[in-house]
Design an enzyme around this catalytic site. Structure first.
Site, PDB file in Angstrom:
ATOM      1  N   HIS A  60       1.658   9.918  -3.081  1.00  0.00           N
ATOM      2  CA  HIS A  60       2.229   8.570  -3.012  1.00  0.00           C
ATOM      3  C   HIS A  60       1.260   7.457  -3.437  1.00  0.00           C
ATOM      4  O   HIS A  60       1.724   6.442  -3.969  1.00  0.00           O
ATOM      5  CB  HIS A  60       2.830   8.289  -1.623  1.00  0.00           C
ATOM      6  N   HIS A  71      -6.117   3.604  -0.779  1.00  0.00           N
ATOM      7  CA  HIS A  71      -6.090   3.416   0.684  1.00  0.00           C
ATOM      8  C   HIS A  71      -6.184   4.709   1.487  1.00  0.00           C
ATOM      9  O   HIS A  71      -6.331   4.668   2.712  1.00  0.00           O
ATOM     10  CB  HIS A  71      -4.853   2.606   1.107  1.00  0.00           C
ATOM     11  N   HIS A  72      -6.118   5.867   0.821  1.00  0.00           N
ATOM     12  CA  HIS A  72      -6.341   7.148   1.522  1.00  0.00           C
ATOM     13  C   HIS A  72      -7.657   7.794   1.125  1.00  0.00           C
ATOM     14  O   HIS A  72      -7.925   8.937   1.506  1.00  0.00           O
ATOM     15  CB  HIS A  72      -5.182   8.116   1.283  1.00  0.00           C
ATOM     16  N   HIS A 121       0.803  -1.231   0.000  1.00  0.00           N
ATOM     17  CA  HIS A 121       0.000   0.000   0.000  1.00  0.00           C
ATOM     18  C   HIS A 121       0.835   1.280   0.000  1.00  0.00           C
ATOM     19  O   HIS A 121       0.435   2.288  -0.573  1.00  0.00           O
ATOM     20  CB  HIS A 121      -1.004  -0.002   1.172  1.00  0.00           C
ATOM     21  N   LYS A 160       5.632   5.648  -1.533  1.00  0.00           N
ATOM     22  CA  LYS A 160       6.444   6.555  -0.717  1.00  0.00           C
ATOM     23  C   LYS A 160       7.916   6.511  -1.109  1.00  0.00           C
ATOM     24  O   LYS A 160       8.684   7.404  -0.740  1.00  0.00           O
ATOM     25  CB  LYS A 160       6.281   6.224   0.767  1.00  0.00           C
ATOM     26  N   ASP A 195      -4.237   0.805   8.260  1.00  0.00           N
ATOM     27  CA  ASP A 195      -3.175   1.796   8.068  1.00  0.00           C
ATOM     28  C   ASP A 195      -3.257   2.894   9.129  1.00  0.00           C
ATOM     29  O   ASP A 195      -2.261   3.230   9.781  1.00  0.00           O
ATOM     30  CB  ASP A 195      -3.314   2.391   6.660  1.00  0.00           C
TER      31      ASP A 195
END
Length: 364
Positions: free
Chosen positions: A213, A237-238, A184, A188, A266
């Site tokens: 990212h 995922h954000h 995930h 980054k 997360d």
């Protein structure tokens, strides 16, 4: 001291006087560091503003901070001294190193990851820590030893897989969650280290770079022979159900279930991990944050199951309360997960639902 509107309160502010309801009930005592749990109670009682301290901290506040740190440390010290933890630590570090090499090869050499080998690494960690409390305690203690992006990714993979097990997902879905957790944050690798490791608050421009990212990660994985659901986790995922997430700003059903589950894992792992600028949160403080702002951000069937499971993990554990008293959690209140029943002695119990001025400060 000065007055701050309740809507503007931040964790870490210190109360200058007792915070009372309109009926005169004290819900937060003076000289207390505000936490998310305290702020939630102040909001619940519709208190418009409170007085907070300026300048040096009172001795009572410093003493409470020291007590909390010492109490929490004693609990985890016992775990770190156990034979089981030393076995887990050795195995965990090897598997995080394997994950690091795999992710770096994917980024630098465009090498497709060996999914079977990655899954084997995770399953070996699960084999000896199949219970919730064992896994979460082990991961918590590893954070003080290895807090790298790779360790975080392994933690998210393990927490995500456990969430899938709670939801009775099939083996294929569990594998998607595990791999999604591992990959995930691969994006980054494209963010400058000076931004990733900055101890203070990010500037608006730096935060905009961080927010790229998920796209970076998706671009790295896009043409690799991975399940599309794993790639989607990297990109989504954000995202949040209320539209407040990034990089796209999706809402509700536009976000797949796998991505929501990894998002929860997360955030929880990040909140409960030590950072340069703050200590990791007590699990009940993390639950309070999710209850306060998370129910609209995540799908209810997943966030509610997660929070209840986390709270029930600590039934039977000793805790330090905010009033300095220690006791044992004996019953979780499903309606108010941060307000359990605490046994103080053989015949004395405190129901925190009826004592809003007291909260769980640390697991001990």
């Amino acid at each position: 001291m000065h007055t701050v509107k309740t809507a503007d309160l931040k964790p870490g502010m210190v109360t200058a006087v007792n915070v009372k309801t309109k009926a005169g009930q004290v819900i937060v005592e003076k000289n207390k560091f505000l936490t998310h749990q305290m702020i939630a109670h102040i909001e619940y009682y519709n208190i418009p503003s409170i007085k907070v301290l300026d300048g040096a901290l009172p001795d009572a506040t410093i003493h409470a901070m020291v007590n909390e740190r010492q109490a929490s440390e004693s609990y985890f010290q016992k775990i770190r001294e156990s034979h089981e933890f030393h076995e887990f630590k050795d195995s965990y570090e090897k598997k995080v190193n394997f994950l690091e090499h795999t992710l770096n090869d994917a980024v630098a050499k465009n090498l497709p990851p060996d999914e079977d080998s990655l899954l084997e690494q995770a399953l070996k960690l699960f084999a000896k820590n199949a219970t919730t409390i064992s896994m979460f305690d082990m991961l918590h203690n590893m954070r003080s030893i290895n807090d790298s992006t790779y360790a975080h990714s392994m933690n998210v993979a393990l927490i995500g897989r456990m969430m899938g097990m709670w939801m009775n997902f099939d083996s294929k879905a569990l594998d998607i969650l595990t791999l999604g957790g591992m990959f995930h944050d691969i994006g980054k690798s494209k963010v400058p280290e000076a931004i990733l490791n900055k101890p203070g608050r990010l500037t608006p421009d730096e935060f905009e770079e961080i927010k790229k990212h998920p796209r970076y990660g998706y671009e790295i994985l896009r043409d690799m022979p991975l399940d599309p659901a794993v790639k989607k986790i990297t990109l989504y995922h954000h995202e949040r159900c209320d539209g407040s997430g990034y990089p796209i700003g999706l809402c509700s059903d536009e976000i797949d279930d796998f991505s929501i589950i990894i998002a929860i894992a997360d955030v929880y792992d990040a909140m409960t991990a030590d950072r340069i600028y703050r200590s990791g949160m007590c699990p009940f403080e993390a639950i309070a944050i999710f209850e306060q702002e998370g129910l609209s951000k995540y799908k209810p069937q997943y966030i509610l199951t997660f929070l209840e499971r986390i709270a029930n993990t600590y039934v039977g554990n000793n805790v330090l309360l905010s009033n300095g008293v220690t006791g044992k959690i004996v019953l979780i209140n499903k309606q108010f997960l941060t307000r359990p029943v605490i046994q103080i002695s053989d015949e004395e119990f405190i129901n925190l639902e009826k004592h809003p001025e007291i909260y769980v400060q640390a697991i001990i």
